[in-house]
Design a protein around this motif. Structure first.
Motif, PDB file in Angstrom:
ATOM      1  N   ASP A  42     -88.534  88.948  18.321  1.00 27.69           N
ATOM      2  CA  ASP A  42     -88.467  90.642  18.142  1.00 27.69           C
ATOM      3  C   ASP A  42     -87.480  90.723  19.308  1.00 27.69           C
ATOM      4  N   ALA A  43     -86.320  91.403  19.024  1.00 28.09           N
ATOM      5  CA  ALA A  43     -85.235  91.187  19.970  1.00 28.09           C
ATOM      6  C   ALA A  43     -84.807  89.666  20.418  1.00 28.09           C
ATOM      7  N   ASP A  44     -85.002  89.450  21.662  1.00 30.14           N
ATOM      8  CA  ASP A  44     -84.616  88.309  22.139  1.00 30.14           C
ATOM      9  C   ASP A  44     -85.937  87.271  22.173  1.00 30.14           C
ATOM     10  N   ARG A  45     -87.169  87.950  22.064  1.00 35.26           N
ATOM     11  CA  ARG A  45     -88.459  87.310  22.436  1.00 35.26           C
ATOM     12  C   ARG A  45     -88.973  86.722  21.312  1.00 35.26           C
ATOM     13  N   VAL A  46     -89.408  85.381  21.435  1.00 33.36           N
ATOM     14  CA  VAL A  46     -89.987  84.557  20.500  1.00 33.36           C
ATOM     15  C   VAL A  46     -91.413  85.165  20.191  1.00 33.36           C
ATOM     16  N   VAL A  47     -91.730  85.772  18.935  1.00 30.44           N
ATOM     17  CA  VAL A  47     -93.115  86.193  18.669  1.00 30.44           C
ATOM     18  C   VAL A  47     -93.952  85.446  17.690  1.00 30.44           C
ATOM     19  N   GLY A  48     -93.424  84.427  17.208  1.00 24.94           N
ATOM     20  CA  GLY A  48     -93.911  83.705  16.091  1.00 24.94           C
ATOM     21  C   GLY A  48     -93.027  82.856  15.538  1.00 24.94           C
ATOM     22  N   ILE A  49     -93.766  81.814  14.615  1.00 22.71           N
ATOM     23  CA  ILE A  49     -92.861  81.076  13.642  1.00 22.71           C
ATOM     24  C   ILE A  49     -93.295  80.840  12.300  1.00 22.71           C
ATOM     25  N   VAL A  50     -92.641  80.895  11.426  1.00 20.61           N
ATOM     26  CA  VAL A  50     -93.075  80.873   9.957  1.00 20.61           C
ATOM     27  C   VAL A  50     -92.619  79.636   9.318  1.00 20.61           C
ATOM     28  N   SER A  51     -93.425  78.860   8.658  1.00 16.41           N
ATOM     29  CA  SER A  51     -93.082  77.737   8.002  1.00 16.41           C
ATOM     30  C   SER A  51     -93.661  77.844   6.576  1.00 16.41           C
ATOM     31  N   GLU A  52     -93.013  76.873   5.873  1.00 14.94           N
ATOM     32  CA  GLU A  52     -93.131  76.939   4.418  1.00 14.94           C
ATOM     33  C   GLU A  52     -94.753  76.742   4.243  1.00 14.94           C
ATOM     34  N   ARG A  53     -95.592  76.108   5.169  1.00 12.59           N
ATOM     35  CA  ARG A  53     -97.131  76.102   4.867  1.00 12.59           C
ATOM     36  C   ARG A  53     -97.487  77.382   5.178  1.00 12.59           C
ATOM     37  N   ASP A  54     -97.026  78.162   5.818  1.00 18.20           N
ATOM     38  CA  ASP A  54     -97.575  79.598   6.186  1.00 18.20           C
ATOM     39  C   ASP A  54     -97.314  80.610   4.822  1.00 18.20           C
ATOM     40  N   MET A  75     -97.296  84.736   9.877  1.00 18.40           N
ATOM     41  CA  MET A  75     -96.382  83.707  10.982  1.00 18.40           C
ATOM     42  C   MET A  75     -97.658  83.420  11.661  1.00 18.40           C
ATOM     43  N   THR A  76     -97.268  82.290  12.481  1.00 14.58           N
ATOM     44  CA  THR A  76     -98.079  81.371  13.531  1.00 14.58           C
ATOM     45  C   THR A  76     -97.696  82.307  14.705  1.00 14.58           C
ATOM     46  N   ARG A  77     -98.660  82.876  15.545  1.00  9.27           N
ATOM     47  CA  ARG A  77     -98.420  83.602  16.548  1.00  9.27           C
ATOM     48  C   ARG A  77     -98.388  82.628  17.838  1.00  9.27           C
ATOM     49  N   ASP A  78     -99.637  81.920  17.812  1.00  8.83           N
ATOM     50  CA  ASP A  78     -99.810  80.671  18.827  1.00  8.83           C
ATOM     51  C   ASP A  78     -98.600  79.741  18.703  1.00  8.83           C
ATOM     52  N   VAL A 100     -98.271  70.165  14.259  1.00  7.24           N
ATOM     53  CA  VAL A 100     -97.179  71.154  14.062  1.00  7.24           C
ATOM     54  C   VAL A 100     -95.979  70.325  13.623  1.00  7.24           C
ATOM     55  N   ARG A 101     -95.130  70.929  12.920  1.00  7.83           N
ATOM     56  CA  ARG A 101     -93.736  70.232  12.487  1.00  7.83           C
ATOM     57  C   ARG A 101     -92.656  70.603  13.336  1.00  7.83           C
ATOM     58  N   HIS A 102     -92.674  71.730  14.150  1.00  5.84           N
ATOM     59  CA  HIS A 102     -91.410  72.458  14.463  1.00  5.84           C
ATOM     60  C   HIS A 102     -91.719  72.882  15.852  1.00  5.84           C
ATOM     61  N   LEU A 103     -90.908  72.699  16.862  1.00  3.74           N
ATOM     62  CA  LEU A 103     -91.136  73.425  18.123  1.00  3.74           C
ATOM     63  C   LEU A 103     -89.778  74.085  18.702  1.00  3.74           C
ATOM     64  N   PRO A 104     -90.129  75.218  19.105  1.00  6.48           N
ATOM     65  CA  PRO A 104     -88.702  76.100  19.616  1.00  6.48           C
ATOM     66  C   PRO A 104     -88.616  75.348  21.091  1.00  6.48           C
ATOM     67  N   VAL A 105     -87.543  75.089  21.433  1.00  3.36           N
ATOM     68  CA  VAL A 105     -86.953  74.914  22.783  1.00  3.36           C
ATOM     69  C   VAL A 105     -86.755  76.021  23.558  1.00  3.36           C
ATOM     70  N   CYS A 106     -87.504  76.080  24.700  1.00  2.22           N
ATOM     71  CA  CYS A 106     -87.225  77.483  25.564  1.00  2.22           C
ATOM     72  C   CYS A 106     -86.816  76.985  26.892  1.00  2.22           C
ATOM     73  N   ARG A 107     -85.839  77.713  27.455  1.00  2.67           N
ATOM     74  CA  ARG A 107     -85.518  77.575  29.096  1.00  2.67           C
ATOM     75  C   ARG A 107     -85.615  78.527  29.534  1.00  2.67           C
ATOM     76  N   ASN A 108     -86.404  78.837  30.620  1.00  3.45           N
ATOM     77  CA  ASN A 108     -86.690  80.114  31.412  1.00  3.45           C
ATOM     78  C   ASN A 108     -86.957  81.217  30.394  1.00  3.45           C
ATOM     79  N   GLU A 109     -87.817  80.975  29.265  1.00  2.00           N
ATOM     80  CA  GLU A 109     -88.288  81.882  28.254  1.00  2.00           C
ATOM     81  C   GLU A 109     -87.222  82.242  27.324  1.00  2.00           C
ATOM     82  N   ARG A 110     -86.158  81.648  27.473  1.00  2.00           N
ATOM     83  CA  ARG A 110     -84.999  81.771  26.226  1.00  2.00           C
ATOM     84  C   ARG A 110     -84.834  80.874  25.348  1.00  2.00           C
ATOM     85  N   LEU A 111     -84.915  81.085  24.225  1.00  2.00           N
ATOM     86  CA  LEU A 111     -84.737  80.268  23.154  1.00  2.00           C
ATOM     87  C   LEU A 111     -83.374  79.671  23.122  1.00  2.00           C
TER      88      LEU A 111
END
Length: 142
Positions: A42-54, A75-78, A100-111
């Motif tokens: 949502d804008a530049d903020r990660v609000v979730g992740i959606v997978s094939e499982r979801d 989507m997975t919100r946590d 989980v099978r995927h992890l977003p990588v963030c530095r200083n809250e930026r994807l």
């Protein structure tokens, strides 16, 4: 090996979706991008992740009508994150524990990237093969 090293090799391209996109649109993106998950921004903020499982879970629970609903509903919100300085071993354990099978990588809250369990396993195999080759060379040198 560190996550930052994997991203140097793999690249930092992350495929994303928006919370208001329909599951049908997301299914199309997963298929066309040939990936198993999309980071929901949502804008530049990660609000979730959606997978094939979801996606499969939503369709199994409510039928084909789920495809017309927004991704924000399934989507997975946590979201569990990785940081560039974390080790492959640490992340493999976390992903296994949290299933989980995927992890977003963030530095200083930026994807800054995304790693999958496949990326980590590939890295670990390369590391073990290099170690084995080194040991073979050492033994052969006598």
């Amino acid at each position: 090996m560190l996550v930052s090293q994997i991203l140097k090799t793999k690249g930092d391209l992350v495929f994303t979706a928006q919370p208001d996109q329909t599951l049908a649109e997301v299914a199309g993106l997963l298929h066309s991008r040939r990936v198993g998950a999309l980071v929901v921004l949502d804008a530049d903020r990660v609000v979730g992740i959606v997978s094939e499982r979801d996606l499969v879970r939503a369709v199994a629970e409510t039928g084909a009508e789920a495809l017309s609903r927004p991704v924000s509903g399934c989507m997975t919100r946590d979201v569990h994150y990785a940081e560039p300085g974390e080790t492959v071993d640490h992340l493999l354990a976390r992903m296994t524990d949290r299933r989980v099978r995927h992890l977003p990588v963030c530095r200083n809250e930026r994807l800054v990237g995304l790693v999958s369990i496949g990326d980590l396993v590939k890295s670990k195999i390369s590391e073990v093969e290099a170690e084995a080759d080194g040991l073979k060379a050492y033994i052969a040198a006598g």
